[in-house]
Enzyme design. Structure first.
Site, mmCIF file in Angstrom:
data_model
loop_
_atom_site.group_PDB
_atom_site.id
_atom_site.type_symbol
_atom_site.label_atom_id
_atom_site.label_comp_id
_atom_site.label_asym_id
_atom_site.label_seq_id
_atom_site.Cartn_x
_atom_site.Cartn_y
_atom_site.Cartn_z
ATOM 1 N N SER A 190 -52.959 -52.146 -16.461
ATOM 2 C CA SER A 190 -53.096 -53.494 -17.031
ATOM 3 C C SER A 190 -53.357 -54.622 -16.049
ATOM 4 C CB SER A 190 -51.862 -53.845 -17.838
ATOM 5 O OG SER A 190 -51.973 -53.265 -19.097
ATOM 6 N N SER A 206 -53.876 -54.777 -20.348
ATOM 7 C CA SER A 206 -53.314 -55.770 -21.227
ATOM 8 C C SER A 206 -53.253 -57.174 -20.641
ATOM 9 C CB SER A 206 -51.903 -55.349 -21.638
ATOM 10 O OG SER A 206 -51.049 -55.335 -20.512
ATOM 11 N N LYS A 209 -48.234 -64.216 -16.950
ATOM 12 C CA LYS A 209 -48.432 -63.384 -18.146
ATOM 13 C C LYS A 209 -47.248 -63.586 -19.094
ATOM 14 C CE LYS A 209 -49.427 -58.520 -19.402
ATOM 15 N NZ LYS A 209 -49.606 -57.146 -18.903
HETATM 16 N N1 GLN Z 1 -53.871 -49.824 -21.439
HETATM 17 C C1 GLN Z 1 -52.689 -49.063 -21.163
HETATM 18 C C2 GLN Z 1 -51.856 -48.988 -22.406
HETATM 19 O O1 GLN Z 1 -52.325 -49.368 -23.404
HETATM 20 C C3 GLN Z 1 -51.951 -49.685 -20.029
HETATM 21 C C4 GLN Z 1 -51.236 -50.896 -20.416
HETATM 22 C C5 GLN Z 1 -50.470 -51.501 -19.293
HETATM 23 O O2 GLN Z 1 -50.673 -51.166 -18.132
HETATM 24 N N2 GLN Z 1 -49.529 -52.330 -19.651
HETATM 25 O O3 GLN Z 1 -50.747 -48.554 -22.410
#
Ligand code: GLN
Length: 481
Positions: A173, A149, A74
């Site tokens: 995410s 994400s 990532k």
């Molecule tokens: N979707 C969540 C957010 O927008 C989690 C994101 C993540 O785990 N990095 O913060």
């Protein structure tokens, strides 16, 4: 072929690492123009690593748990000498000066570092649409989002481009994109894996973890990633068990908790049906099912969006145009430099989070929001502690809906934030969680089953997940790209 079988073939020399790497590269060439999982993948870099591995002696190969296996990274995990952008314009041109601990571990294990995957900007989002670089598609339906994400990480595995990838999970995410792309995604206990070299979003929530096609492969990768690290003071010294040994035990004697708060109005009926079928399957395999209650679940989303944004506003203060990435050329003085650089460099969602976080931390509001959120966080942790007095693990859906259409939620932050309603609690409580494919909807979209474990209860989750996959074939389905 699973990463596990691939590694065996490569160690034995039945297949050359270069041959395997070329096969993966050709799959990439065939599908990634449609999926767009990668923001960077250099063929030469991959082949150079493969050639070096092919030169190792039989003895040297033996000790390498991921010998020759490609692992996608990532874009928020630092690889020395490689550009790392967090899919943000503000980090354009930033080259990581050192390897993250997980990267050193992957190198040591003989893995091929296989390109950078797309993500929501600074890991803020649930659809990978806030990336400043490109949009990633869901391999099951190219008009839909892959989740986020770590959308690129999930899609890279789901589209057969790599057997393994690593992502980060702050509020879901890893698990949510894994669910929406039909792969396994594992968020370890907070402190199980070093965060050194992971570009911080919310430091008390962030964890790095694996994506794989099946649970056994996730166990193999977690085994490499986990363990103490003097470079991360929040990384635990708790000994790392042998995850691959743990998965073979049958499920008799285990009790699963089903929290009533996770089967709520608004959950997609097909998702609910698939998760309930999976629970019945676990019961058939000898798991005792018990109802549990996690009464503070209803505060999860609000608590998370206070804690995570507060931490993000401090963490992202360092991007000021002085030290990393871009610097505005028009600035007239120092203040203006900060202002212009941040205005030009950050996308809308990141700005929204910085403003929210700054607000909840500011004098006069700190007690009402931030401090209160910390107290609720403790109550949520206590809910889990109470539940774990009676059960060994908890079963829930991973996401309330299957993958939604691109553009559907991007202008409605609240509806986007609600996609994480089932994954956030595990981060706030620091617990391990995994998403496992548990079927397809009528529209052929994957549904994910989430298992949440006790602190350092990774073994149980891997065991349950693996045994479930031994008895079912949901994880063997792949998209027709
Ligand atoms: N979707 C969540 C957010 O927008 C989690 C994101 C993540 O785990 N990095 O913060």
């Amino acid at each position: 072929m699973s990463a596990f079988d691939l590694q065996k073939k490569l160690v034995s020399g039945d297949l050359k690492v270069t041959e395997a790497a070329n096969l993966f590269l050709s799959q990439h060439e065939q599908v990634d123009s449609k999926v767009n999982a990668f923001v960077e993948l250099e063929k030469e870099k991959v082949l150079k690593q493969a050639q070096a591995l092919d030169e190792l002696s039989a003895e040297q190969r033996q000790s390498k748990k991921l010998f020759g296996v490609p692992v996608a990274i990532k874009d928020n995990i630092c690889v020395e000498g490689t550009e790392t952008n967090c899919a943000s314009k503000i980090l354009k041109g930033f080259t990581a000066p050192y390897d993250a601990t997980v990267i050193s571990k992957l190198k040591e294990a003989g893995a091929i570092l296989y390109g950078r995957t797309n993500m929501d900007e600074f890991a803020m989002g649930s659809s990978t649409e806030t990336s400043s670089i490109k949009k990633t598609a869901n391999p099951w339906d190219l008009e839909r989002i892959p989740g986020g994400s770590s959308g690129g990480a999930a899609a890279s595995v789901a589209s057969g481009q790599v057997p393994l990838s690593i992502g980060s999970d702050t509020g879901g995410s890893i698990r949510q994109p894994a669910a929406l792309c039909g792969v396994v995604g594992f968020k370890p206990t907070y402190g199980r894996v070093s965060r050194y070299g992971l570009i911080a979003f919310a430091s008390s929530l962030d964890q790095i973890g694996p994506f794989a096609r099946d649970v056994k492969d996730a166990a193999l990768l977690l085994d490499v990633l986990a363990g103490a690290d003097p470079k991360d003071s929040t990384c635990s010294e708790e000994a790392v068990p042998n995850y691959l040994e743990a998965i073979d035990k049958d499920l008799s004697g285990l009790t699963a908790g089903i929290p009533e708060e996770y089967f709520i109005e608004g959950i997609d009926p097909e998702v609910e049906a698939k998760v309930k079928e999976a629970i019945a399957q676990l019961e058939k395999q000898g798991v005792k099912i018990e109802k549990v209650s996690l009464p503070h679940t209803k505060y999860a989303v609000s608590t998370y969006y206070i804690v995570a944004t507060a931490e993000a506003s401090s963490n992202l203060a360092r991007y000021d145009g002085v030290r990393y990435g871009i610097r505005s050329a028009e600035a007239k003085n120092l203040n203006d430099l900060y202002f212009q650089t941040r205005t030009q460099g950050f996308g809308d969602e990141v700005k929204r989070r910085i403003m929210l976080g700054t607000y909840v931390l500011s004098a006069g509001y700190y007690d009402a929001y931030y401090l209160k959120a910390l107290k609720v966080r403790t109550l949520m942790k206590q809910d889990f502690d109470n539940a774990f007095k009676k059960v060994d693990f908890i079963v829930t859906p991973t996401s309330p809906t299957p993958a939604f259409k691109m553009g559907e939620k991007v202008d409605n932050p609240l509806s986007m934030y609600l996609s994480d309603i089932f994954t956030i609690s595990a981060n706030l409580a620091g617990l391990p969680g995994v998403s496992i494919p548990c079927g397809l909807t009528q529209e052929n979209l994957p549904v994910g089953l989430q298992l949440i474990g006790k602190p350092f209860g990774e073994e149980t989750l891997l065991q349950v997940g693996h045994q479930f996959q031994q008895a079912t074939d949901h994880h063997k389905q792949s998209p027709l790209l």
